[in-house]
Scaffold this motif. Structure first.
Motif, short mmCIF file in Angstrom:
data_model
loop_
_atom_site.label_atom_id
_atom_site.label_comp_id
_atom_site.label_asym_id
_atom_site.label_seq_id
_atom_site.Cartn_x
_atom_site.Cartn_y
_atom_site.Cartn_z
N ALA A 153 30.93 -4.35 32.34
CA ALA A 153 32.07 -5.23 32.12
C ALA A 153 32.79 -5.93 33.37
N LYS A 188 29.57 -3.01 28.02
CA LYS A 188 30.65 -2.23 28.51
C LYS A 188 30.51 -1.81 29.67
N ARG A 197 25.66 -3.52 23.11
CA ARG A 197 27.26 -3.35 23.18
C ARG A 197 27.62 -2.40 24.33
N THR A 198 26.63 -1.22 24.33
CA THR A 198 26.97 -0.38 25.31
C THR A 198 26.74 -0.96 26.73
#
Length: 317
Positions: A201, A198, A194-195
């Motif tokens: 992105a 991000k 998930r990091t």
């Protein structure tokens, strides 16, 4: 006293010599192109017969330096129990088993310790229950539970595509030697992914479809200088973002003479490439003194999951 059969199987941890990660897919996974290397750090699972269809799971006392008995999950959600149960469904077996895990691979360390546990459980229960499945069939069962499990079954070195479950073996001519620096904490693999998403992105990231041929050639020939130049892990930036001290440890190891340092998988374990076994031993000593850690020397490739012991155990009526 009742005599019952007990089988011990062993499976290796791994490092990712190269790990390219694509954007998140619709199914929530990420496509990867990776080079797996099984290393000489092993998990053991003992499977013992029961007179009923239940499963129990316990932690061997020798696991204490590597796993906290107070926090290690010993329920039905443990991957060892899930692997045994999935094998039972796949084969139609109705028996249960007492499962005992000996941990040596750092937990939540990016080295596939849970996958090694599952692979060892599959091999142990396959022998315990006389299922007769071959390694390829066990890999089909294991792939339902985790992308790294098929590789833990095969061991050696391999290219992994898809979500890492499409495994193509590599034949290596020589071993390479590594110094592992485990952390006193773990990192959640989903959180690292998930990091990474991000952090990327605003980037146009494509799904990888093949591994770098120069990295393959360097690993096959054990050309450590070329291999050091080609080590890659897309997860590293996310792991460092979550645990900035990782960057300091990598810098220290390289300053002390490592050919190169890289985060193993999703981290936080760090793998330092050494020039030779002797160099690895020297490097471990220097790292231990500088960082006050318990670094480990390992080599790869290591063999995949296999039965290492089987005998009768005796219990009260």
């Amino acid at each position: 006293m009742i005599g019952l059969k007990s089988v011990v199987a062993r499976a290796p941890g791994k490092i990712n010599v190269s790990l390219e990660v694509g954007p998140p897919r619709e199914d929530g996974y990420h496509s990867v192109a990776t080079i797996y290397l099984a290393v000489s750090l092993f998990e053991d699972v003992r499977a013992s017969e029961r007179m009923d269809s239940e499963f129990t799971i316990s932690l061997h006392p020798d696991s204490a330096p590597f796993a906290d008995p107070e926090t290690f999950p010993l329920g039905k959600d443990n991957l060892v129990v899930r692997a045994a149960d999935e094998l039972r469904r796949y084969t139609g077996v109705t028996m249960g088993a007492d499962l005992e895990v000996t941990k040596r691979v750092p937990i939540a360390g990016g080295m596939g310790g849970g996958s090694a546990d599952a692979a060892a459980a599959l091999v142990a229960c396959n022998a315990l229950w006389d299922c007769g499945l071959n390694r390829e069939e066990l890999a089909v069962v294991g792939a339902k539970l985790g992308a790294d499990i098929p590789f833990a079954l095969f061991g050696g070195a391999a290219v992994g595509l898809g979500i890492g479950d499409q495994v193509s073996p590599m034949l290596l001519r020589r071993s390479t030697y590594w110094v592992l620096v485990p952390a006193s904490y773990g990192l959640s693999t989903p959180e690292v992914y998930r990091t990474l998403d991000k952090l990327r992105a605003d980037q146009d990231v494509e799904a990888p479809h093949e591994v770098d041929i120069d990295t393959v050639q360097a690993l096959v020939t054990a050309d450590v200088n070329a291999l050091g130049l080609n080590l890659r892990n897309d997860m590293e930036q996310a792991a460092i973002h979550l645990a900035p001290e990782i960057d300091t440890v990598i810098g220290t190891g390289e300053r002390l003479g490592a050919v190169r340092g890289i985060v193993s998988g999703s981290g936080p374990t760090i793998a330092f490439l050494a020039e030779s076994k002797t160099h690895a031993e020297q490097l471990r000593t220097l790292i231990n003194e500088e960082l006050d850690v318990d670094a480990l020397v390992v080599s790869g490739p290591a063999n995949g999951a296999a039965v290492v012991n089987h005998h009768a155990v005796f219990r009260g009526n």
